[in-house]
Design a protein around this motif. Structure first.
Motif, PDB file in Angstrom:
ATOM      1  N   LEU A 131     -28.893  20.614  -5.585  1.00  8.08           N
ATOM      2  CA  LEU A 131     -29.286  19.504  -4.719  1.00  8.08           C
ATOM      3  C   LEU A 131     -28.238  18.403  -4.735  1.00  8.08           C
ATOM      4  O   LEU A 131     -27.782  17.990  -5.801  1.00  8.08           O
ATOM      5  CB  LEU A 131     -30.618  18.920  -5.197  1.00  8.08           C
ATOM      6  N   HIS A 132     -27.872  17.942  -3.563  1.00  4.79           N
ATOM      7  CA  HIS A 132     -26.861  16.882  -3.443  1.00  4.79           C
ATOM      8  C   HIS A 132     -27.072  16.146  -2.127  1.00  4.79           C
ATOM      9  O   HIS A 132     -27.823  16.600  -1.262  1.00  4.79           O
ATOM     10  CB  HIS A 132     -25.446  17.498  -3.475  1.00  4.79           C
ATOM     11  N   GLN A 133     -26.386  15.030  -1.973  1.00 12.22           N
ATOM     12  CA  GLN A 133     -26.339  14.314  -0.700  1.00 12.22           C
ATOM     13  C   GLN A 133     -24.949  14.488  -0.119  1.00 12.22           C
ATOM     14  O   GLN A 133     -23.974  14.569  -0.867  1.00 12.22           O
ATOM     15  CB  GLN A 133     -26.553  12.812  -0.918  1.00 12.22           C
ATOM     16  N   ASP A 134     -24.839  14.497   1.210  1.00  7.71           N
ATOM     17  CA  ASP A 134     -23.519  14.461   1.859  1.00  7.71           C
ATOM     18  C   ASP A 134     -23.238  12.996   2.140  1.00  7.71           C
ATOM     19  O   ASP A 134     -23.827  12.419   3.067  1.00  7.71           O
ATOM     20  CB  ASP A 134     -23.543  15.237   3.182  1.00  7.71           C
ATOM     21  N   ARG A 135     -22.351  12.408   1.329  1.00  4.23           N
ATOM     22  CA  ARG A 135     -22.153  10.963   1.489  1.00  4.23           C
ATOM     23  C   ARG A 135     -20.691  10.558   1.421  1.00  4.23           C
ATOM     24  O   ARG A 135     -20.361   9.399   1.206  1.00  4.23           O
ATOM     25  CB  ARG A 135     -22.984  10.206   0.455  1.00  4.23           C
ATOM     26  N   PHE A 187     -31.441  14.664   0.174  1.00  3.78           N
ATOM     27  CA  PHE A 187     -30.931  15.673  -0.759  1.00  3.78           C
ATOM     28  C   PHE A 187     -31.204  17.068  -0.200  1.00  3.78           C
ATOM     29  O   PHE A 187     -32.241  17.313   0.414  1.00  3.78           O
ATOM     30  CB  PHE A 187     -31.614  15.514  -2.116  1.00  3.78           C
ATOM     31  N   HIS A 188     -30.251  17.971  -0.407  1.00  4.22           N
ATOM     32  CA  HIS A 188     -30.417  19.350   0.064  1.00  4.22           C
ATOM     33  C   HIS A 188     -29.607  20.284  -0.819  1.00  4.22           C
ATOM     34  O   HIS A 188     -28.704  19.842  -1.547  1.00  4.22           O
ATOM     35  CB  HIS A 188     -29.991  19.468   1.531  1.00  4.22           C
ATOM     36  N   GLY A 189     -29.937  21.557  -0.757  1.00  2.18           N
ATOM     37  CA  GLY A 189     -29.225  22.554  -1.557  1.00  2.18           C
ATOM     38  C   GLY A 189     -29.607  23.950  -1.100  1.00  2.18           C
ATOM     39  O   GLY A 189     -30.324  24.115  -0.116  1.00  2.18           O
TER      40      GLY A 189
HETATM   41 FE   FE2 Z   1     -24.366  19.334   1.768  1.00  2.00          FE
END
Ligand code: FE2
Ligand code: SIN
Length: 214
Positions: A131-135, A187-189
């Motif tokens: 899980l992470h954010q694209d930032r 958040f997505h993964g």
């Molecule tokens: Fe991503």
């Protein structure tokens, strides 16, 4: 005439939450052009396993095309116009990529999307993306457009905080996910890929993520 209802591969739109949508089978009819373009890009900029700032080697193999490419190393995450492995600019973004990504963004309600970065991820059975954010992108008003090819995967789509339990979204070859607006930093993964063999791609899943990074 066959009604769309009975066409298994007819595109359909599935809202996830405000700002996020799955466009089922949106890329299917472009699979040949997309795969040929991936092949051409990886001949110039091969897949590689990047190292995180914390020193872990990522299980997803990555490369990029477009004016900017996403890279990670011990010094951090960033977008770079130069492929650190070859020392040359990333391969240009193939025309069908940018056009299809813009059409997907528009179908999700984001007009005028002009991506300058395409991250290409390769997953094999067992590969996951936590899980992470694209930032790392400059303008967070621009959406993310993510196209899936090859083996199916379970995409996790959570909330604005890591603590919110993510929903599980099965993604198949040809599906496109778009998220932006209120969902842009969610958040997505990807859960570990299951064993399998895809008729076109064998034992792998390719994901193309389009961003306006610069
Ligand atoms: Fe991503
Ligand atoms: C990503 O978050 O960069 C990729 C997501 C995916 O592979 O579906």
């Amino acid at each position: 005439m066959t009604p769309d209802l009975f066409e298994p591969d007819a595109p359909s739109t599935e809202p996830l939450e405000p700002g996020a949508v799955v466009l089922r089978q949106f890329a299917s009819s472009h699979q040949a052009a997309l795969l040929a373009a991936v092949q051409a890009v990886t001949e110039q900029a091969p897949f590689r396993h990047l190292v995180t700032p914390g020193g872990f080697t990522m299980s997803v193999a990555m490369t990029n095309c477009g004016a900017l490419g996403w890279v990670s190393d011990r010094s951090g995450y960033r977008y770079d116009a130069i492929d650190p492995e070859g020392g040359r600019p990333w391969p240009a973004m193939p025309e069908p990529f940018a056009a299809l990504a813009a059409r997907a963004a528009a179908a999700a309600g984001f007009d005028g999307f002009a991506p300058d970065a395409c991250l290409i991820n390769r997953y094999r059975p067992g590969t996951r993306l936590s899980l992470h954010q694209d930032r790392d992108e400059r303008d967070l008003r621009q959406p993310i457009v993510s196209m899936s090819l090859g083996l199916p995967a379970v995409f996790q789509f959570g909330g604005a905080t890591r603590g919110e339990r993510p929903r599980r979204v099965p993604l198949a070859h040809g599906d496109v996910v778009v998220w932006g607006g209120p969902a842009r930093l969610h958040f997505h993964g990807v859960l570990p890929l299951k064993d399998g063999s895809h008729p076109l791609l064998g034992d792998c899943r390719i994901n193309l993520t389009f961003r306006k990074a610069g």
